[in-house]
Design an enzyme around this catalytic site. Sequence first.
Site, PDB file in Angstrom:
ATOM      1  N   HIS A 180       0.824  -1.206   0.000  1.00  0.00           N
ATOM      2  CA  HIS A 180       0.000   0.000   0.000  1.00  0.00           C
ATOM      3  C   HIS A 180       0.858   1.256   0.000  1.00  0.00           C
ATOM      4  CE1 HIS A 180      -3.660   2.359   1.096  1.00  0.00           C
ATOM      5  NE2 HIS A 180      -4.153   1.449   0.292  1.00  0.00           N
ATOM      6  N   ARG A 206     -10.076   4.746  -2.773  1.00  0.00           N
ATOM      7  CA  ARG A 206      -9.718   3.849  -1.674  1.00  0.00           C
ATOM      8  C   ARG A 206     -10.184   4.461  -0.362  1.00  0.00           C
ATOM      9  NH1 ARG A 206      -4.804   4.340  -4.803  1.00  0.00           N
ATOM     10  NH2 ARG A 206      -4.421   2.458  -6.046  1.00  0.00           N
ATOM     11  N   ARG A 246     -14.734   2.369  -3.192  1.00  0.00           N
ATOM     12  CA  ARG A 246     -14.583   1.022  -2.638  1.00  0.00           C
ATOM     13  C   ARG A 246     -14.818   1.073  -1.134  1.00  0.00           C
ATOM     14  NH1 ARG A 246      -8.934  -1.766  -3.664  1.00  0.00           N
ATOM     15  NH2 ARG A 246      -8.268  -0.285  -2.065  1.00  0.00           N
ATOM     16  N   GLU A 259     -11.010 -10.284  -7.596  1.00  0.00           N
ATOM     17  CA  GLU A 259      -9.674 -10.515  -7.039  1.00  0.00           C
ATOM     18  C   GLU A 259      -9.467 -11.987  -6.710  1.00  0.00           C
ATOM     19  OE1 GLU A 259      -8.676  -6.751  -4.336  1.00  0.00           O
ATOM     20  OE2 GLU A 259     -10.671  -7.562  -3.952  1.00  0.00           O
ATOM     21  N   ASN A 290      -3.810  -6.657  -9.106  1.00  0.00           N
ATOM     22  CA  ASN A 290      -2.753  -6.923  -8.122  1.00  0.00           C
ATOM     23  C   ASN A 290      -3.047  -8.185  -7.324  1.00  0.00           C
ATOM     24  OD1 ASN A 290      -1.908  -4.448  -9.031  1.00  0.00           O
ATOM     25  ND2 ASN A 290      -2.386  -3.353  -7.168  1.00  0.00           N
ATOM     26  N   ASP A 291      -4.213  -8.202  -6.670  1.00  0.00           N
ATOM     27  CA  ASP A 291      -4.547  -9.362  -5.842  1.00  0.00           C
ATOM     28  C   ASP A 291      -4.895 -10.581  -6.679  1.00  0.00           C
ATOM     29  OD1 ASP A 291      -4.069  -8.664  -3.208  1.00  0.00           O
ATOM     30  OD2 ASP A 291      -5.960  -7.614  -2.991  1.00  0.00           O
ATOM     31  N   ARG A 299       3.076 -10.800  -2.760  1.00  0.00           N
ATOM     32  CA  ARG A 299       3.812  -9.800  -3.528  1.00  0.00           C
ATOM     33  C   ARG A 299       4.669  -8.890  -2.670  1.00  0.00           C
ATOM     34  NH1 ARG A 299      -1.754  -7.705  -3.979  1.00  0.00           N
ATOM     35  NH2 ARG A 299      -1.897  -5.661  -2.995  1.00  0.00           N
ATOM     36  N   CYS A 318      -8.714  -1.917 -12.416  1.00  0.00           N
ATOM     37  CA  CYS A 318      -8.229  -0.834 -11.545  1.00  0.00           C
ATOM     38  C   CYS A 318      -6.901  -1.175 -10.879  1.00  0.00           C
ATOM     39  CB  CYS A 318      -9.271  -0.493 -10.480  1.00  0.00           C
ATOM     40  SG  CYS A 318      -9.627  -1.843  -9.335  1.00  0.00           S
TER      41      CYS A 318
END
Length: 741
Positions: free
Chosen positions: A351, A458, A494, A593, A616-617, A627, A664
């Site tokens: 993050h 976020r 989100r 995800e 990403n996830d 990661r 995204c």
Amino acid sequence: MLKTLRDITQAVAAAHDLHSALNLLVSRTKTAMATQCCSIYLLESEQLVLSATDGLEPSAVGHIKMSLSEGLVGFVAEREEPINLADAHKHPRFKAFDGVGEGEFHAFLAAPIIYQKRILGVIVVQQVDPRQFDEGEEAFLMTLAAQLAMAIRNLTKKAEAPDLLHFKGTSAANGVAIAHGLVLGGQIELEQADEKRTDTAAEVLRITTAIEACKETLSSLSQRFDQEEDNEVVSIFSALQQLLDNASLGGEYIKEVREGWSAVSAVSRVSLRYIEQFTQMQDLYLKERASDIRDLGLRVLRLLIEPERMGVEPDVPVILVTKEADATMLAEFPRHKLVGIVTEQGGVNSHAAILARALGVPAIIGVEGILTAGIDKKLLIINANRGQILVSPTPTIINEYRNLISAEKALQDRYSQELDLPAETIDGKRIHLYLNAGLLSSLASEIADGADGIGLYRSEIPFMLHQRFPSESEQVKVYKQVLASVTGKPVVMRTLDVGGDKPLSYFPINEENPFLGWRGIRLSLDHPELFLVQLRAMIQAGGDSNQLHILLPMVSNLDEIDQAIAYLEQAFFELKSDSGKTFSRPKIGIMIEVPALLYQLAEVAKRVDFVSVGSNDLTQYMLAVDRNNPRVSSLYDCYHPGILRALKRARFDCWQYHLPVSVCGELAGEPIGVILLVAMGYDQLSMNQGSLARINYLLRRVSHSDLSELLEMALTLTSGQEVRDLVREYFESRELGAILN
């Protein structure tokens, strides 16, 4: 055994140079294992060199060298396995070297020293009498070799280049910067040893000085964020200031010192005592005060233990060097002061790294040994495009990099000139580009005007910047600001997505595997009192417009969708009945995800209005790779052909079920990723503000039909690197290579 291992490892790591470290290692290991000889051989230019010994002929050090195909030591290095022999002389690979003096030794135990798949050397223990070393001794030496690998590698690098001018790491946010380093050292713990002091007056002066310095820091931070209209942060510092008054914690610190405790012990004792009391309280608000006490205690301790650590002029830009940056640390830094970030830990999609990209700050992670390299206040060049940090560069190098920065700025200006033009391919394919956002200050008006909306807000960022759960009214205020930043354009908010690499200091979640644990929608559904407040705040901020879309993170099954929709309906009707006002029912979507949902899109389409792929996830879970773990982060590859095929299938299924879909994740802001996604048919991409102008510029210079052919070729390849190479060739053939830098 564990204590002995720790003592040896720490002593070696703390040594000033390689020579003393190795001598210390062999002597302590010999003593610990009660053997008659311990030696270490290091690999240099494909030869194993006797580098230290306690038991062999000292004059042989540095002179005895062997290839990997020679002797028992070479045998261990070649096979990368330990060897345990009762009588080494009987082994076919035994070789006697003149001038070593090992002819009398028979028992032989050796273990390879390996760092990230690369052999560094071999550690050996020997005894005169023939005997097999037991399992415990073998385990001890193997464990010691494994624990020493990083320390020996770092010391070897220093020995090879005593005037080392650069470090290497992994780029987490591109860019180049020149500034002095600000090293924020190791993590300071609230738990400190209880120590008494006889000079009470001196300790009182120390604690009062630290309190006043802390007050000044908090006051200036509060004023700065107030001027920048970052109201979401101002409340943090105001609350902490009040706790430092004599009638509150500040007075308790001083009282404890006057009772004979050291200033450090006093802060620790008072903080821990009050934290325990507050966490046991039933009232939720009072429970949350425990996190304020912890934060304040750590701030005062840092001033006591690392005085003047933050003593850098506000107008002087710095490159932050720390163990691991977190959201609060980045938010506290003045925007004009933080020009680069270097960390020892973290992953490219942690993050903090995502925040760095959102702020447009170059960042390099995974830089080993940077905290102990003595670079504080030295001039640094951070080249995050290549993952390099240069220390005390020469004037010539500085000029070269200044020219590079100027060239990059000119390129960015060139991209920005077309930002108000639509992202449309040469053959007329319109791609909608949205912003990923978290910090209000990252929503610069000129960038927001160039986007088609906010594709991912976020909402956890305001939660991370508070020292408690933000109230409904506080959330409404923030969400209204977000919606106002892109007036009339869609905003996808989100719901709270914490856990994994996004912890809340006041709501700790301790799990062995947090990325597969209690996070995202799982946490929200388990705490409807928090979830309903957030949904109500979002709906109120949206009012009667159609701007607001709500996105649910980390959904793994259909039941979670049904439960979340039920709570949304509850929040909607409660607001309508309580206020009598008219609200628009927001569209609701989920993040793709968890891989399982890729096979349930038909059922998902019946429940939600849209989906957004969190690449990403999704990549992390499909490849079973954490990661943020540097040991396996090299396996994290969003261009893995399996990932690309999954993304293509997801796009096809969404089209088949008339389900709007966007991407995204970080892939949507990378030129290579954008080319492949657009070729798959994705026409809604959400990215960080630093990527928006560049991606818009790129899409206006490619043909959608050409990209389709490129994708078909990419899907036949066997590795992510082959995919990158193929797309790079495409860029070069169209004179777009500069856009990849």
